[in-house]
Design a protein around this motif. Structure first.
Motif, short mmCIF file in Angstrom:
data_model
loop_
_atom_site.label_atom_id
_atom_site.label_comp_id
_atom_site.label_asym_id
_atom_site.label_seq_id
_atom_site.Cartn_x
_atom_site.Cartn_y
_atom_site.Cartn_z
N ILE A 91 -53.93 -42.44 -32.69
CA ILE A 91 -54.45 -42.33 -31.33
C ILE A 91 -55.96 -42.11 -31.39
CG2 ILE A 91 -54.27 -39.80 -31.10
CD1 ILE A 91 -52.97 -40.26 -28.34
N ASP A 92 -56.66 -42.40 -30.30
CA ASP A 92 -58.09 -42.06 -30.23
C ASP A 92 -58.23 -40.54 -30.23
OD1 ASP A 92 -58.49 -44.75 -29.96
OD2 ASP A 92 -58.78 -44.70 -27.80
N SER A 93 -57.61 -39.91 -29.23
CA SER A 93 -57.68 -38.46 -29.06
C SER A 93 -56.51 -38.02 -28.19
CB SER A 93 -59.01 -38.08 -28.39
OG SER A 93 -58.91 -36.85 -27.70
N THR A 94 -55.74 -37.04 -28.64
CA THR A 94 -54.59 -36.55 -27.85
C THR A 94 -55.08 -35.96 -26.53
OG1 THR A 94 -54.64 -34.46 -29.07
CG2 THR A 94 -53.09 -36.13 -29.84
N ASN A 95 -56.22 -35.27 -26.56
CA ASN A 95 -56.78 -34.71 -25.32
C ASN A 95 -57.15 -35.82 -24.33
OD1 ASN A 95 -56.65 -31.93 -25.91
ND2 ASN A 95 -58.72 -31.59 -25.17
N GLN A 96 -57.86 -36.82 -24.83
CA GLN A 96 -58.31 -37.90 -23.95
C GLN A 96 -57.13 -38.63 -23.33
OE1 GLN A 96 -61.49 -38.28 -23.10
NE2 GLN A 96 -60.85 -39.84 -21.63
N TYR A 97 -56.08 -38.84 -24.12
CA TYR A 97 -54.89 -39.54 -23.64
C TYR A 97 -54.26 -38.79 -22.46
CZ TYR A 97 -50.14 -41.49 -23.71
OH TYR A 97 -48.96 -42.06 -23.36
N LEU A 98 -54.13 -37.47 -22.57
CA LEU A 98 -53.54 -36.70 -21.47
C LEU A 98 -54.49 -36.59 -20.28
CD1 LEU A 98 -51.56 -33.82 -23.24
CD2 LEU A 98 -50.71 -35.97 -22.32
N LEU A 99 -55.79 -36.52 -20.55
CA LEU A 99 -56.76 -36.50 -19.45
C LEU A 99 -56.67 -37.77 -18.61
CD1 LEU A 99 -59.92 -35.05 -21.26
CD2 LEU A 99 -58.75 -33.99 -19.32
N GLU A 100 -56.40 -38.89 -19.27
CA GLU A 100 -56.34 -40.17 -18.56
C GLU A 100 -55.01 -40.41 -17.86
OE1 GLU A 100 -57.24 -42.97 -21.63
OE2 GLU A 100 -59.40 -42.55 -21.63
N THR A 101 -53.96 -39.69 -18.27
CA THR A 101 -52.61 -39.99 -17.75
C THR A 101 -51.91 -38.79 -17.11
OG1 THR A 101 -51.62 -39.51 -19.93
CG2 THR A 101 -52.28 -41.79 -19.51
N PHE A 102 -52.63 -37.67 -16.90
CA PHE A 102 -51.97 -36.44 -16.45
C PHE A 102 -51.27 -36.62 -15.10
CE2 PHE A 102 -55.89 -36.07 -14.06
CZ PHE A 102 -55.49 -35.47 -12.88
N HIS A 103 -51.81 -37.49 -14.22
CA HIS A 103 -51.25 -37.65 -12.87
C HIS A 103 -49.82 -38.16 -12.88
CE1 HIS A 103 -53.64 -41.19 -14.07
NE2 HIS A 103 -52.62 -41.87 -13.59
N GLN A 104 -49.37 -38.74 -14.01
CA GLN A 104 -48.00 -39.22 -14.08
C GLN A 104 -47.12 -38.32 -14.96
OE1 GLN A 104 -48.00 -43.11 -16.13
NE2 GLN A 104 -50.13 -42.74 -16.57
N ARG A 105 -47.60 -37.10 -15.21
CA ARG A 105 -46.88 -36.21 -16.13
C ARG A 105 -46.57 -34.87 -15.48
NH1 ARG A 105 -47.01 -38.52 -20.87
NH2 ARG A 105 -48.46 -40.25 -21.12
N GLU A 106 -45.60 -34.17 -16.08
CA GLU A 106 -45.29 -32.83 -15.58
C GLU A 106 -46.07 -31.78 -16.36
OE1 GLU A 106 -41.40 -30.92 -17.36
OE2 GLU A 106 -40.89 -32.95 -16.66
N SER A 107 -46.37 -30.69 -15.70
CA SER A 107 -47.11 -29.61 -16.35
C SER A 107 -46.34 -29.10 -17.56
CB SER A 107 -47.32 -28.47 -15.34
OG SER A 107 -48.14 -27.47 -15.90
N GLY A 108 -47.05 -28.92 -18.67
CA GLY A 108 -46.42 -28.45 -19.90
C GLY A 108 -46.11 -29.54 -20.89
N CYS A 109 -46.27 -30.82 -20.49
CA CYS A 109 -45.96 -31.92 -21.41
C CYS A 109 -46.94 -31.92 -22.58
CB CYS A 109 -45.95 -33.25 -20.68
SG CYS A 109 -47.60 -33.83 -20.24
N VAL A 110 -46.48 -32.45 -23.70
CA VAL A 110 -47.24 -32.37 -24.96
C VAL A 110 -47.42 -33.76 -25.57
CG1 VAL A 110 -47.05 -31.56 -27.37
CG2 VAL A 110 -46.54 -29.99 -25.48
N CYS A 111 -48.59 -33.98 -26.15
CA CYS A 111 -48.85 -35.18 -26.95
C CYS A 111 -49.27 -34.73 -28.35
CB CYS A 111 -49.94 -36.02 -26.32
SG CYS A 111 -50.40 -37.48 -27.30
N ILE A 112 -48.64 -35.29 -29.37
CA ILE A 112 -49.00 -34.99 -30.76
C ILE A 112 -49.29 -36.29 -31.50
CG2 ILE A 112 -47.85 -32.76 -31.05
CD1 ILE A 112 -45.39 -34.22 -32.04
N ALA A 113 -50.07 -36.19 -32.56
CA ALA A 113 -50.45 -37.38 -33.32
C ALA A 113 -50.53 -37.04 -34.81
CB ALA A 113 -51.80 -37.91 -32.84
N GLU A 114 -50.42 -38.09 -35.63
CA GLU A 114 -50.62 -37.95 -37.08
C GLU A 114 -52.08 -38.19 -37.46
OE1 GLU A 114 -48.48 -36.87 -39.10
OE2 GLU A 114 -46.47 -37.64 -38.77
N TYR A 115 -52.78 -38.97 -36.60
CA TYR A 115 -54.17 -39.36 -36.92
C TYR A 115 -54.92 -39.58 -35.62
CZ TYR A 115 -58.07 -42.32 -38.47
OH TYR A 115 -59.32 -42.85 -38.70
N GLN A 116 -56.15 -39.07 -35.56
CA GLN A 116 -57.03 -39.32 -34.42
C GLN A 116 -58.28 -40.04 -34.91
OE1 GLN A 116 -56.76 -35.81 -31.19
NE2 GLN A 116 -57.68 -35.14 -33.09
#
Length: 324
Positions: A91-116
């Motif tokens: 992924i580019d960045s787990t933070n950036q991914y959630l910042l861009e897609t938070f409006h379609q997610r529930e509070s508390g959801c998690v994104c993890i990666a092996e490589y950024q």
């Protein structure tokens, strides 16, 4: 979607899975299993090495990782998690991914990666993110109390990380204001809290963490002393999947408490974990340096500094703390 964006990595991820056992695998066998040529395998291996993975090639034996790799498993993690978990290996960045897609997610959801490829730390610094060596973890949280209440959040999350790792048998963990986890005066993890605007009274936050687990010694691109989680356990270290499960549980518990009781409920615990309590420190604020003795934090999460003028409080913004 992110999954489609990274479909070109499918073959590389399959090769890593084969090699993760630490045994030799010939280019011929790998090619046969994946339906591609040995030359294509060789090309993909070069790409994998660019992700920071140490792969040896021995004539007549094939490819082998320098050591076995403990890969993340979304099904294992999701089975024990009470929130949605998304594993995107590259992924580019787990933070950036959630910042861009938070409006379609529930509070508390998690994104993890092996490589950024574009992991970042505080103040725009690059966060070194080699494949499978560490943990790159972000959670989206809708803070009902709004932006003003978010000031001490990185401190509360620091407590949550210690809680999670101690529950697995970690020892001697400390915190550094405002967003680092320390072990024996060396950085073990960093926390980055980012905001994606505010609608009405609530704040949409993404809380990210980079945790060193098995970073290679000799990485010259890191400009401060660092430690690996593998040093922190007397007994056998838990798997990375166990670590993620414990972190999700601890973060959610602490964030619920933060929402209900605010920063004040974490002050005593944070101060007990303060790596620089009663030690000479300096605060860097732009070109300005302020020296004093660290005295922990106050109820708002501000750092307390004992100077010749008495106890002074400094809050957030572009402040860095260093050992004096």
């Amino acid at each position: 979607m992110q999954d489609n964006k990274y479909k070109q990595h499918t073959v590389k991820l399959q090769i890593i899975k084969f090699l993760s056992d630490g045994e030799f695998h010939s280019g011929e066998d790998l090619g046969e299993s994946l339906g591609i040529s040995r030359a294509a395998i060789s090309k993909h291996v070069k790409g994998i090495q660019e992700w920071g993975i140490d792969i040896a090639r021995v004539q007549g034996k094939g490819y082998q990782l320098a050591r076995p790799m403990d890969l993340l498993d979304q099904k294992v993690i999701q089975a024990s998690a009470t929130v949605p978990v998304e594993l995107i290996p590259v992924i580019d960045s787990t933070n950036q991914y959630l910042l861009e897609t938070f409006h379609q997610r529930e509070s508390g959801c998690v994104c993890i990666a092996e490589y950024q490829s574009q992991g970042r730390g505080r103040r725009g610094r690059k966060w070194q993110s080699p494949y499978g060596s560490n943990l790159y973890f972000s959670m989206y949280w809708k803070l009902e109390a709004g932006v003003a209440a978010a000031m001490g959040l990185s401190l509360a999350i620091g407590v949550a990380i210690v809680d999670a790792l101690e529950s697995l048998g970690a020892r001697d963990l400390k915190l550094k204001w405002p967003n680092d986890l320390y072990y024996q005066d060396k950085k073990l993890a960093g926390i980055l809290v980012e905001m994606s605007g505010q609608t009405g009274g609530e704040a949409h936050l993404v809380i990210g963490m980079g945790l060193n687990i098995d970073m290679r010694v000799g990485d010259n691109s890191i400009d401060q002393p660092w430690a690996n989680l593998s040093q922190v356990f007397d007994a056998e270290m838990p798997t990375r999947n166990q670590i993620v499960i414990a972190l999700i549980q601890a973060w959610k518990q602490v964030l619920d408490q933060y929402e209900e009781q605010g920063m004040a409920s974490f002050v005593e615990r944070w101060n007990a974990l303060d790596n620089f309590k009663d030690k000479p420190i300096k605060l860097l604020m732009g070109n300005k340096e302020i020296y004093g003795i660290g005295k922990g934090i106050n109820a708002q999460g501000g750092i307390l500094l004992q100077t010749d003028q008495g106890i002074e409080t400094y809050v957030g913004g572009e402040i860095s703390l260093r050992k004096a």
